[in-house]
Design an enzyme around this catalytic site. Structure first.
Site, PDB file in Angstrom:
ATOM      1  N   LYS A  28      48.543   7.675  85.646  1.00  0.00           N
ATOM      2  CA  LYS A  28      48.421   7.844  87.098  1.00  0.00           C
ATOM      3  C   LYS A  28      48.599   6.538  87.867  1.00  0.00           C
ATOM      4  CE  LYS A  28      47.430  12.107  86.239  1.00  0.00           C
ATOM      5  NZ  LYS A  28      48.541  13.007  86.114  1.00  0.00           N
ATOM      6  N   CYS A  29      48.965   5.484  87.193  1.00  0.00           N
ATOM      7  CA  CYS A  29      49.157   4.174  87.815  1.00  0.00           C
ATOM      8  C   CYS A  29      50.507   4.137  88.532  1.00  0.00           C
ATOM      9  CB  CYS A  29      49.107   3.097  86.733  1.00  0.00           C
ATOM     10  SG  CYS A  29      49.372   1.417  87.333  1.00  0.00           S
ATOM     11  N   ASN A  30      50.571   3.398  89.626  1.00  0.00           N
ATOM     12  CA  ASN A  30      51.845   3.228  90.334  1.00  0.00           C
ATOM     13  C   ASN A  30      52.900   2.564  89.452  1.00  0.00           C
ATOM     14  OD1 ASN A  30      50.941   4.427  92.679  1.00  0.00           O
ATOM     15  ND2 ASN A  30      50.320   2.493  93.614  1.00  0.00           N
ATOM     16  N   PHE A  31      52.474   1.813  88.460  1.00  0.00           N
ATOM     17  CA  PHE A  31      53.408   1.154  87.549  1.00  0.00           C
ATOM     18  C   PHE A  31      53.889   2.081  86.425  1.00  0.00           C
ATOM     19  CE2 PHE A  31      51.062  -2.849  88.882  1.00  0.00           C
ATOM     20  CZ  PHE A  31      52.083  -3.307  89.704  1.00  0.00           C
ATOM     21  N   SER A  32      53.415   3.321  86.380  1.00  0.00           N
ATOM     22  CA  SER A  32      53.800   4.224  85.290  1.00  0.00           C
ATOM     23  C   SER A  32      55.304   4.473  85.244  1.00  0.00           C
ATOM     24  CB  SER A  32      53.028   5.540  85.352  1.00  0.00           C
ATOM     25  OG  SER A  32      53.419   6.300  86.482  1.00  0.00           O
TER      26      SER A  32
END
Length: 186
Positions: free
Chosen positions: A35-39
């Site tokens: 769920k991280c923006n970096f995913s």
């Protein structure tokens, strides 16, 4: 020799995976979160893996829920999500702690060999990356914002060094016409 090969880690299915199985490979270890923006980096990581796996490169994904609660899924759901959303084919481990008293020993080792932002040893966010050479020793640590595709040159350099070490060990020579990489594009 001091290396990552002394550690075992649980895969997403709880099976213990001895990192010694990876001896001779160049490895990129990444703490991940679905769920991280970096995913979105997972796609770029898979491209790196596909490009260099035949040359002795691999990636190890270690999901972690310590940053913004960005990994709420259980281990099997993480694996399914990574495969469904990003077509990941490299190793996915079970969730680990990368900071604090319950830190997985591998991450204690990795942090003890480099410093991150502001010379701090603690991991600050998801998608911190650790490059490991073919002898199992840490080469570099990269910040979460470091895009995987920017690591191509250093990965190629480490793969070339590994090829030289393997050649010296086997006392064979690599023909100048034998390609070591599928691509040398930056």
């Amino acid at each position: 020799m001091d290396s990552i090969y002394q550690f075992n880690a649980p895969l997403y299915n709880s099976e213990s995976f001895p990192l010694s199985k990876l001896q001779g490979k160049t490895i990129l270890i990444v703490n991940t979160a679905s769920k991280c923006n970096f995913s979105v980096q997972l796609s770029a990581l898979e491209k790196l893996y596909q490009e260099y796996k035949s040359s002795g490169f691999t990636i190890l994904a270690f999901p972690c829920n310590q940053f913004g609660q960005n990994e709420p899924l259980d281990n099997l759901a993480i694996k399914d999500f990574y495969q469904d959303q990003f077509n990941i084919s490299f190793e996915i481990f079970g969730k680990v702690m990368v900071n604090g008293p319950e830190t997985h020993p591998l991450f204690n080792y990795l942090k003890s060999h480099t410093r991150g932002i502001s010379q701090n040893r603690a991991i600050k966010w998801n998608f911190t990356k650790f490059l490991i050479n073919s002898q199992g020793q840490q080469v570099a640590r990269y910040a979460p914002r470091t895009k995987p595709e920017t690591l191509k040159q250093v990965i190629e350099s480490n793969l070339l060094q590994a090829a030289k070490v393997n050649t010296a060990k086997s006392d064979k020579r690599i023909s100048p016409k034998t390609p070591i990489f599928t691509s040398l594009k930056a």
